[in-house]
Structures are given as structure tokens and as C-alpha cells.
Design a protein around this motif. Structure first.
Motif, PDB file in Angstrom:
ATOM      1  N   UNK A  60       0.842  -1.206   0.000  1.00  0.00           N
ATOM      2  CA  UNK A  60       0.000   0.000   0.000  1.00  0.00           C
ATOM      3  C   UNK A  60       0.875   1.253   0.000  1.00  0.00           C
ATOM      4  N   UNK A  61       1.855   1.286   0.887  1.00  0.00           N
ATOM      5  CA  UNK A  61       2.750   2.443   0.979  1.00  0.00           C
ATOM      6  C   UNK A  61       3.671   2.539  -0.236  1.00  0.00           C
ATOM      7  N   UNK A  72      -3.270   6.006  -0.411  1.00  0.00           N
ATOM      8  CA  UNK A  72      -4.667   6.288  -0.748  1.00  0.00           C
ATOM      9  C   UNK A  72      -4.869   6.854  -2.153  1.00  0.00           C
ATOM     10  N   UNK A  73      -4.075   7.827  -2.615  1.00  0.00           N
ATOM     11  CA  UNK A  73      -4.327   8.361  -3.962  1.00  0.00           C
ATOM     12  C   UNK A  73      -4.223   7.293  -5.057  1.00  0.00           C
ATOM     13  N   UNK A  74      -3.294   6.373  -4.896  1.00  0.00           N
ATOM     14  CA  UNK A  74      -3.131   5.311  -5.894  1.00  0.00           C
ATOM     15  C   UNK A  74      -4.347   4.403  -5.913  1.00  0.00           C
ATOM     16  N   UNK A  76      -3.871  -4.656   0.949  1.00  0.00           N
ATOM     17  CA  UNK A  76      -2.488  -4.356   0.583  1.00  0.00           C
ATOM     18  C   UNK A  76      -1.730  -3.601   1.668  1.00  0.00           C
ATOM     19  N   UNK A  77      -2.288  -3.518   2.870  1.00  0.00           N
ATOM     20  CA  UNK A  77      -1.532  -3.029   4.014  1.00  0.00           C
ATOM     21  C   UNK A  77      -1.847  -1.628   4.493  1.00  0.00           C
ATOM     22  N   UNK A  78      -2.938  -1.052   4.007  1.00  0.00           N
ATOM     23  CA  UNK A  78      -3.329   0.282   4.450  1.00  0.00           C
ATOM     24  C   UNK A  78      -4.284   0.219   5.629  1.00  0.00           C
ATOM     25  N   UNK A  79      -4.965   1.311   5.894  1.00  0.00           N
ATOM     26  CA  UNK A  79      -5.911   1.366   7.014  1.00  0.00           C
ATOM     27  C   UNK A  79      -6.966   0.249   6.941  1.00  0.00           C
ATOM     28  N   UNK A  80      -7.427  -0.170   8.100  1.00  0.00           N
ATOM     29  CA  UNK A  80      -8.373  -1.292   8.203  1.00  0.00           C
ATOM     30  C   UNK A  80      -9.826  -0.820   8.277  1.00  0.00           C
TER      31      UNK A  80
END
Length: 133
Positions: free
Chosen positions: A4-5, A10-12, A54-58
């Protein structure tokens, strides 16, 4: 660092999912699987799910509980043709991001496995399609 990072956060994922749903909106057969008149709620749900996966916020699990993908898709006839249409639009959306190949490949691999797993029509068990385009 999560995928994710690595891909821009988020924009991606906003761009990816928006481009995907533009494809869905133009595909009458695939669009018919979405019961809501407005695709914005579906777009939000997919964006939250992919962000979390993919590892971002839950946020997805906080709002909707465990993803349970097969259960959530069980009411819809996911055929091999629908899987292929979904993949075609998702891969086209992914291509708009111009990601480094290693990250794009990780995402393609997940999309292919997930899409194939969700096929739920009787006798629809051939191997997943090739990613060749």
C-alpha cells in the motif's frame, strides 16, 4: 513498508478503483451484476477492501467486518466470463497507474487469484486465465 505504501497509498488506490469502475460502467454484462443504481458505494467498498488487503488502514473491517469474499459474492452468478471481464477492467485500471513492475505484478497476482476463487457457477473450475494481454 507495505505494498500500500510502496505504490503511493490512498491516492493510488483511489485512481485504481475509479478507473476500474469506469470500465465496469461501460460493460453492460458486468454492470448487471451490481444491484445498486449508483456505483459509488461499490467503488468505496472495493477501495476500502483493497486498501486494507495491501496493508493500508483497516477501515473495511471496522465498518463491514471480516471481508468473507466468497460469502459476499455468493448471491451473484460469477461465471468465467464475468471473471474475465472483471480481470480485463482491473488490469486496464492497473495499467493506468504506471507502477514499478514488481509492485504491479504483486497486485496482478492477487487480482487473478481472487477473481478465480470467486467463480461460483457449477462446473466452472478450469485454471485461471493467462495474464498475457
Amino acid at each position: 513498508m507495505t505494498l500500500y505504501d510502496k505504490v503511493g497509498g490512498a491516492p493510488t488506490f483511489e485512481r485504481l478503483v475509479h478507473a476500474f469502475y469506469e470500465g465496469v460502467a461501460a460493460d453492460a454484462e458486468l454492470r448487471a451484476l451490481y444491484p445498486e443504481e449508483d456505483l459509488a458505494p461499490a467503488e468505496r467498498r472495493l477501495r476500502m477492501f483493497l486498501t486494507q488487503y495491501f496493508g493500508g488502514p483497516t477501515t473495511y473491517s471496522q465498518e463491514r467486518g471480516h471481508p468473507r469474499l466468497r460469502m459476499r459474492h455468493a448471491p451473484y452468478p460469477v461465471t468465467l466470463d464475468m471473471r474475465d471481464r472483471w480481470m480485463r477492467h482491473m488490469l486496464a485500471a492497473l495499467d493506468t497507474l504506471d507502477l514499478p513492475e514488481a509492485q504491479a505484478e504483486q497486485m496482478r497476482d492477487y487480482f487473478l487469484r481472487a477473481a478465480h476463487m470467486l467463480v461460483n457457477t457449477p462446473g466452472a473450475t478450469p485454471p485461471p486465465p493467462s495474464l498475457e494481454r
